[in-house]
Design a protein around this motif. Structure first.
Motif, PDB file in Angstrom:
ATOM      1  N   MET A  59       0.819  -1.212   0.000  1.00  0.00           N
ATOM      2  CA  MET A  59       0.000   0.000   0.000  1.00  0.00           C
ATOM      3  C   MET A  59       0.854   1.264   0.000  1.00  0.00           C
ATOM      4  N   GLU A  60       1.949   1.255   0.733  1.00  0.00           N
ATOM      5  CA  GLU A  60       2.750   2.463   0.895  1.00  0.00           C
ATOM      6  C   GLU A  60       3.741   2.680  -0.238  1.00  0.00           C
ATOM      7  N   ASN A  61       3.953   1.683  -1.074  1.00  0.00           N
ATOM      8  CA  ASN A  61       4.955   1.796  -2.135  1.00  0.00           C
ATOM      9  C   ASN A  61       4.364   1.601  -3.520  1.00  0.00           C
ATOM     10  N   GLN A  62       3.161   2.119  -3.708  1.00  0.00           N
ATOM     11  CA  GLN A  62       2.502   2.000  -5.004  1.00  0.00           C
ATOM     12  C   GLN A  62       3.337   2.573  -6.156  1.00  0.00           C
ATOM     13  N   PRO A  63       4.005   3.732  -5.976  1.00  0.00           N
ATOM     14  CA  PRO A  63       4.809   4.251  -7.096  1.00  0.00           C
ATOM     15  C   PRO A  63       5.924   3.286  -7.523  1.00  0.00           C
ATOM     16  N   ALA A  64       6.588   2.666  -6.558  1.00  0.00           N
ATOM     17  CA  ALA A  64       7.661   1.724  -6.888  1.00  0.00           C
ATOM     18  C   ALA A  64       7.107   0.498  -7.606  1.00  0.00           C
ATOM     19  N   LEU A  65       5.921   0.068  -7.220  1.00  0.00           N
ATOM     20  CA  LEU A  65       5.332  -1.124  -7.830  1.00  0.00           C
ATOM     21  C   LEU A  65       4.772  -0.858  -9.224  1.00  0.00           C
ATOM     22  N   ARG A  66       4.452   0.395  -9.528  1.00  0.00           N
ATOM     23  CA  ARG A  66       3.918   0.705 -10.859  1.00  0.00           C
ATOM     24  C   ARG A  66       4.922   0.398 -11.961  1.00  0.00           C
ATOM     25  N   VAL A  67       6.195   0.534 -11.656  1.00  0.00           N
ATOM     26  CA  VAL A  67       7.222   0.306 -12.676  1.00  0.00           C
ATOM     27  C   VAL A  67       7.876  -1.063 -12.546  1.00  0.00           C
ATOM     28  N   PRO A  87      -4.166  -2.429   7.525  1.00  0.00           N
ATOM     29  CA  PRO A  87      -2.940  -2.330   8.337  1.00  0.00           C
ATOM     30  C   PRO A  87      -2.329  -0.927   8.350  1.00  0.00           C
ATOM     31  N   MET A  88      -2.432  -0.217   7.235  1.00  0.00           N
ATOM     32  CA  MET A  88      -1.869   1.130   7.160  1.00  0.00           C
ATOM     33  C   MET A  88      -2.802   2.139   7.831  1.00  0.00           C
TER      34      MET A  88
END
Length: 192
Positions: free
Chosen positions: A107-115, A157-158
């Motif tokens: 949930m907190e690292n959506q930008p990193a997961l987009r790429v 959780p977040m």
């Protein structure tokens, strides 16, 4: 799951990486910091994972294994209200087994997961699950409720991190909320 032995070096690396990612963010965490926190040499760390991306991929691969079982269950199932709730329960059990730190990371690292390629794989599985729960003929508020059921499971959780409750209590509450949001099939639909 590929390796759920909590005492294994692989699992320990994954757990400490998730801790660091939660503390500092994915982008600001280095393999050097990870190896220091683990008390391993970088060479020892590289034996298991060549990069942070490899660690993330391993975490998501473990999650995908669990989610694929739920996706497989949907094949051949009718989209009844009962089966929609069953899917939410099965999915909740699958992601609960992955643990709160992984859900927070996702949930907190959506930008990193987009790429990241694993982000595409997760999005593909989620489309299958959402399509099972959400009927595109339903009114938008009903469709939103179906989608929010998944968000309740992912985001709890977040969102609830400042509440004095155990991870299990938070997840139980998230499951209850998710099930309450599942469309019951009684929505007024426009003619096809």
């Amino acid at each position: 799951m590929l390796d759920r032995d909590p005492g294994s070096t692989r699992t320990r690396i994954q757990n400490v990486a998730l801790e660091l990612f939660a503390e500092q963010g994915y982008d600001k965490t280095s393999l050097r910091e990870l190896s220091e926190r683990l008390g391993l040499t970088k060479a020892s760390l590289y034996y298991y994972f060549k990069s942070k991306d490899d660690i993330v991929q391993s975490l998501v691969d473990d999650l995908l294994t669990a989610v694929d079982e739920v996706v497989g269950w949907t094949r051949g199932q009718a989209r009844t209200p009962e089966n929609r709730r069953e899917l939410i329960e099965r999915y909740a059990k699958a992601i609960r087994g992955q643990g709160t730190p992984l859900l927070r990371f996702l949930m907190e690292n959506q930008p990193a997961l987009r790429v990241h390629a694993c982000g595409d794989a997760l999005r593909e599985r989620m489309r299958v699950l959402v399509d099972f729960v959400v009927d595109p003929r339903d009114p938008l508020p009903v469709q939103l409720c179906g989608r929010m059921a998944f968000f309740a499971l992912h985001g709890a959780p977040m969102i609830m991190s400042d509440i004095e409750a155990t991870s299990e209590e938070v997840f139980d509450a998230a499951c209850s909320v998710a099930l309450s949001l599942v469309p019951d099939g009684d929505a007024e639909r426009p003619p096809a």
